[in-house]
Design a protein around this motif. Structure first.
Motif, PDB file in Angstrom:
ATOM      1  N   THR A 153       0.769  -1.165   0.210  1.00 45.68           N
ATOM      2  CA  THR A 153       0.263  -0.227   0.136  1.00 45.68           C
ATOM      3  C   THR A 153       1.171   1.142  -0.047  1.00 45.68           C
ATOM      4  OG1 THR A 153      -0.242   0.056   2.348  1.00 45.68           O
ATOM      5  CG2 THR A 153      -2.126  -0.889   1.006  1.00 45.68           C
ATOM      6  N   GLY A 154       0.385   2.275  -0.866  1.00 43.52           N
ATOM      7  CA  GLY A 154       0.842   3.852  -0.520  1.00 43.52           C
ATOM      8  C   GLY A 154       0.055   4.758  -0.222  1.00 43.52           C
ATOM      9  N   THR A 155       0.755   5.923   0.136  1.00 46.54           N
ATOM     10  CA  THR A 155      -0.515   6.787  -0.201  1.00 46.54           C
ATOM     11  C   THR A 155       0.754   8.264  -0.171  1.00 46.54           C
ATOM     12  OG1 THR A 155      -0.994   6.862   2.224  1.00 46.54           O
ATOM     13  CG2 THR A 155      -1.612   8.897   1.342  1.00 46.54           C
ATOM     14  N   SER A 156      -0.494   8.843  -0.922  1.00 50.96           N
ATOM     15  CA  SER A 156       0.567  10.541  -1.926  1.00 50.96           C
ATOM     16  C   SER A 156      -0.646  11.453  -0.875  1.00 50.96           C
ATOM     17  CB  SER A 156       0.823  10.953  -2.888  1.00 50.96           C
ATOM     18  OG  SER A 156      -0.351  10.575  -3.624  1.00 50.96           O
ATOM     19  N   TYR A 157       0.268  12.993  -1.119  1.00 48.52           N
ATOM     20  CA  TYR A 157      -0.494  13.590  -1.292  1.00 48.52           C
ATOM     21  C   TYR A 157       0.245  14.889  -1.784  1.00 48.52           C
ATOM     22  CZ  TYR A 157      -2.079  11.650   3.525  1.00 48.52           C
ATOM     23  OH  TYR A 157      -1.802  11.085   4.730  1.00 48.52           O
ATOM     24  N   ASN A 158      -0.968  15.163  -2.823  1.00 52.27           N
ATOM     25  CA  ASN A 158      -0.627  16.365  -3.759  1.00 52.27           C
ATOM     26  C   ASN A 158      -1.559  17.532  -3.692  1.00 52.27           C
ATOM     27  OD1 ASN A 158       0.387  13.930  -5.940  1.00 52.27           O
ATOM     28  ND2 ASN A 158      -1.235  13.186  -4.180  1.00 52.27           N
ATOM     29  N   ILE A 167      10.021   6.760   0.078  1.00 54.96           N
ATOM     30  CA  ILE A 167       9.829   8.336   0.127  1.00 54.96           C
ATOM     31  C   ILE A 167      10.522   8.797  -1.212  1.00 54.96           C
ATOM     32  CG2 ILE A 167       9.449  10.000   1.324  1.00 54.96           C
ATOM     33  CD1 ILE A 167      10.925   8.910   4.209  1.00 54.96           C
ATOM     34  N   LEU A 168       8.857   9.368  -1.705  1.00 52.17           N
ATOM     35  CA  LEU A 168       9.708  10.253  -3.198  1.00 52.17           C
ATOM     36  C   LEU A 168       8.912  11.299  -3.437  1.00 52.17           C
ATOM     37  CD1 LEU A 168      10.715   9.906  -5.777  1.00 52.17           C
ATOM     38  CD2 LEU A 168       8.287   9.277  -6.477  1.00 52.17           C
ATOM     39  N   LYS A 169       9.845  12.635  -3.055  1.00 51.16           N
ATOM     40  CA  LYS A 169       9.451  14.078  -3.465  1.00 51.16           C
ATOM     41  C   LYS A 169       9.013  14.293  -4.481  1.00 51.16           C
ATOM     42  CE  LYS A 169      10.344  14.736   1.154  1.00 51.16           C
ATOM     43  NZ  LYS A 169      11.698  15.631   1.943  1.00 51.16           N
ATOM     44  N   LEU A 170       8.272  14.948  -5.244  1.00 48.52           N
ATOM     45  CA  LEU A 170       8.387  14.702  -6.761  1.00 48.52           C
ATOM     46  C   LEU A 170       7.469  16.995  -7.074  1.00 48.52           C
ATOM     47  CD1 LEU A 170       6.194  12.440  -8.091  1.00 48.52           C
ATOM     48  CD2 LEU A 170       8.951  12.771  -8.467  1.00 48.52           C
ATOM     49  N   THR A 171       8.237  17.704  -7.493  1.00 49.89           N
ATOM     50  CA  THR A 171       6.931  18.321  -7.853  1.00 49.89           C
ATOM     51  C   THR A 171       7.280  18.971  -9.485  1.00 49.89           C
ATOM     52  OG1 THR A 171       9.670  20.196  -7.951  1.00 49.89           O
ATOM     53  CG2 THR A 171       8.342  20.047  -6.377  1.00 49.89           C
ATOM     54  N   GLY A 172       6.505  19.935 -10.223  1.00 47.37           N
ATOM     55  CA  GLY A 172       6.434  19.969 -11.502  1.00 47.37           C
ATOM     56  C   GLY A 172       4.917  20.908 -11.531  1.00 47.37           C
ATOM     57  N   ASP A 201      -0.275  20.764 -20.989  1.00 47.13           N
ATOM     58  CA  ASP A 201      -2.143  19.965 -21.930  1.00 47.13           C
ATOM     59  C   ASP A 201      -3.033  19.003 -20.476  1.00 47.13           C
ATOM     60  OD1 ASP A 201      -1.298  22.004 -23.994  1.00 47.13           O
ATOM     61  OD2 ASP A 201      -0.351  20.689 -24.851  1.00 47.13           O
ATOM     62  N   ASN A 202      -2.684  17.869 -21.977  1.00 44.85           N
ATOM     63  CA  ASN A 202      -3.842  16.953 -20.855  1.00 44.85           C
ATOM     64  C   ASN A 202      -2.462  15.669 -20.006  1.00 44.85           C
ATOM     65  OD1 ASN A 202      -2.105  16.281 -22.888  1.00 44.85           O
ATOM     66  ND2 ASN A 202      -3.576  14.053 -23.431  1.00 44.85           N
ATOM     67  N   GLN A 203      -1.657  16.093 -19.385  1.00 43.27           N
ATOM     68  CA  GLN A 203      -0.328  15.984 -18.726  1.00 43.27           C
ATOM     69  C   GLN A 203      -0.014  15.974 -17.299  1.00 43.27           C
ATOM     70  OE1 GLN A 203       2.741  14.917 -21.350  1.00 43.27           O
ATOM     71  NE2 GLN A 203       1.655  12.515 -21.530  1.00 43.27           N
ATOM     72  N   MET A 204      -0.053  15.383 -16.305  1.00 39.85           N
ATOM     73  CA  MET A 204       0.904  16.105 -14.977  1.00 39.85           C
ATOM     74  C   MET A 204       1.787  15.391 -15.128  1.00 39.85           C
ATOM     75  SD  MET A 204       0.190  18.449 -12.544  1.00 39.85           S
ATOM     76  CE  MET A 204      -0.859  19.137 -12.354  1.00 39.85           C
ATOM     77  N   ILE A 205       3.144  16.808 -14.969  1.00 39.31           N
ATOM     78  CA  ILE A 205       4.343  15.629 -15.352  1.00 39.31           C
ATOM     79  C   ILE A 205       5.223  15.851 -14.120  1.00 39.31           C
ATOM     80  CG2 ILE A 205       6.334  15.863 -16.959  1.00 39.31           C
ATOM     81  CD1 ILE A 205       4.833  16.789 -18.838  1.00 39.31           C
ATOM     82  N   LEU A 206       5.020  15.379 -13.199  1.00 43.75           N
ATOM     83  CA  LEU A 206       6.131  15.498 -11.829  1.00 43.75           C
ATOM     84  C   LEU A 206       7.590  14.722 -11.688  1.00 43.75           C
ATOM     85  CD1 LEU A 206       2.999  15.267  -8.950  1.00 43.75           C
ATOM     86  CD2 LEU A 206       3.792  17.440 -10.787  1.00 43.75           C
ATOM     87  N   MET A 207       8.488  15.647 -11.165  1.00 43.43           N
ATOM     88  CA  MET A 207       9.948  15.259 -11.185  1.00 43.43           C
ATOM     89  C   MET A 207      10.038  15.374 -10.110  1.00 43.43           C
ATOM     90  SD  MET A 207      11.252  16.279 -14.656  1.00 43.43           S
ATOM     91  CE  MET A 207      12.844  15.884 -14.910  1.00 43.43           C
ATOM     92  N   SER A 208      11.336  14.190  -9.475  1.00 47.57           N
ATOM     93  CA  SER A 208      12.527  14.225  -8.229  1.00 47.57           C
ATOM     94  C   SER A 208      13.510  16.186  -8.801  1.00 47.57           C
ATOM     95  CB  SER A 208      12.591  13.211  -7.679  1.00 47.57           C
ATOM     96  OG  SER A 208      13.609  12.624  -8.780  1.00 47.57           O
ATOM     97  N   ASP A 209      14.183  15.365  -7.995  1.00 45.25           N
ATOM     98  CA  ASP A 209      15.198  15.986  -7.124  1.00 45.25           C
ATOM     99  C   ASP A 209      16.119  15.847  -8.497  1.00 45.25           C
ATOM    100  OD1 ASP A 209      14.406  18.352  -5.993  1.00 45.25           O
ATOM    101  OD2 ASP A 209      14.865  17.806  -4.540  1.00 45.25           O
ATOM    102  N   LEU A 269       4.040  14.550  -2.237  1.00 46.26           N
ATOM    103  CA  LEU A 269       4.575  13.258  -1.238  1.00 46.26           C
ATOM    104  C   LEU A 269       4.410  12.208  -1.174  1.00 46.26           C
ATOM    105  CD1 LEU A 269       7.042  12.835   1.015  1.00 46.26           C
ATOM    106  CD2 LEU A 269       5.342  14.050   2.536  1.00 46.26           C
ATOM    107  N   TRP A 270       4.814  10.836  -2.058  1.00 48.14           N
ATOM    108  CA  TRP A 270       4.772   9.191  -1.835  1.00 48.14           C
ATOM    109  C   TRP A 270       5.202   8.655  -0.907  1.00 48.14           C
ATOM    110  CZ3 TRP A 270       1.259   5.828  -3.449  1.00 48.14           C
ATOM    111  CH2 TRP A 270       1.816   4.312  -3.504  1.00 48.14           C
ATOM    112  N   LEU A 271       4.599   8.126  -0.302  1.00 44.49           N
ATOM    113  CA  LEU A 271       5.434   7.276   1.083  1.00 44.49           C
ATOM    114  C   LEU A 271       3.859   5.593   0.719  1.00 44.49           C
ATOM    115  CD1 LEU A 271       4.007  10.289   3.782  1.00 44.49           C
ATOM    116  CD2 LEU A 271       7.094   9.139   3.305  1.00 44.49           C
ATOM    117  N   ASP A 272       5.395   4.599   1.242  1.00 38.66           N
ATOM    118  CA  ASP A 272       3.974   3.400   1.069  1.00 38.66           C
ATOM    119  C   ASP A 272       5.354   2.285   2.221  1.00 38.66           C
ATOM    120  OD1 ASP A 272       7.200   1.936  -0.137  1.00 38.66           O
ATOM    121  OD2 ASP A 272       6.452   2.966  -2.528  1.00 38.66           O
TER     122      ASP A 272
END
Length: 169
Positions: free
Chosen positions: A78-83, A103-108, A112-120, A95-98
């Motif tokens: 299982t995992g949970t993210s907060y966006n 632990i994965l932190k993304l920003t972006g 258009d029709n895409q949400m694109i998030l990337m890590s550092d 912020l993704w935790l499982d």
């Protein structure tokens, strides 16, 4: 005069405070709604058609946060993210935790029709640069495709996850 200015300041602060309290949705802007296409209860399948799991994406905290609740098909992962949309940076953050301790932190942002998030960026021993990129694509039929890739020096070298979201409800 000084007393009049103080009274005016108190009145303005009171009105501002009441306005904030009476605003039922401080996060109901177009930017805050950019990821709403991911809201819902979803069955997620892999490219081979196998079920990867189920995902529930819902708005919480006065519609300011999208919370993801992932449950893998076997039920053990299982995992949970907060966006959320960060008004200070103009970017979306996740912020993704499982249960594996990831632990994965993304920003972006949405393009258009895409949400694109990337890590550092991570600089590797060989001085190459690695980034994780997750792209959610809203398809014409209302389904969503999520692709999680590892980029090395800007080139996708590995796909960690490729899932097709189909609404259950």
């Amino acid at each position: 005069m000084k007393k009049t200015i103080q009274i005016l300041a108190v009145v303005l602060l009171s009105v501002s405070s009441l306005e904030a309290q009476n605003n039922p949705c401080a996060c109901c802007t177009e930017d805050h709604a950019a990821f709403d296409f991911w809201l819902g209860k979803w069955e997620v399948t892999l490219p081979n058609g196998n079920i990867a799991g189920e995902n529930l994406i819902e708005k919480i905290q006065g519609d300011c946060v999208l919370r993801e609740n992932w449950k893998g098909a076997n039920g053990n992962f299982t995992g949970t993210s907060y966006n959320f949309y960060n008004t200070a940076t103009g970017l979306w953050e996740q912020l993704w935790l499982d249960t594996a301790g990831t632990i994965l932190k993304l920003t972006g942002k949405r393009i258009d029709n895409q949400m694109i998030l990337m890590s550092d960026e991570v600089v590797n021993e060989d001085e190459s640069i690695t980034v994780q990129r997750i792209t959610w694509t809203l398809l014409e039929d209302g389904k969503v495709r999520q692709v999680w890739e590892v980029l090395r020096d800007g080139v996708a070298v590995n796909v960690l996850f490729d899932g097709l979201y189909s609404k259950l409800e």
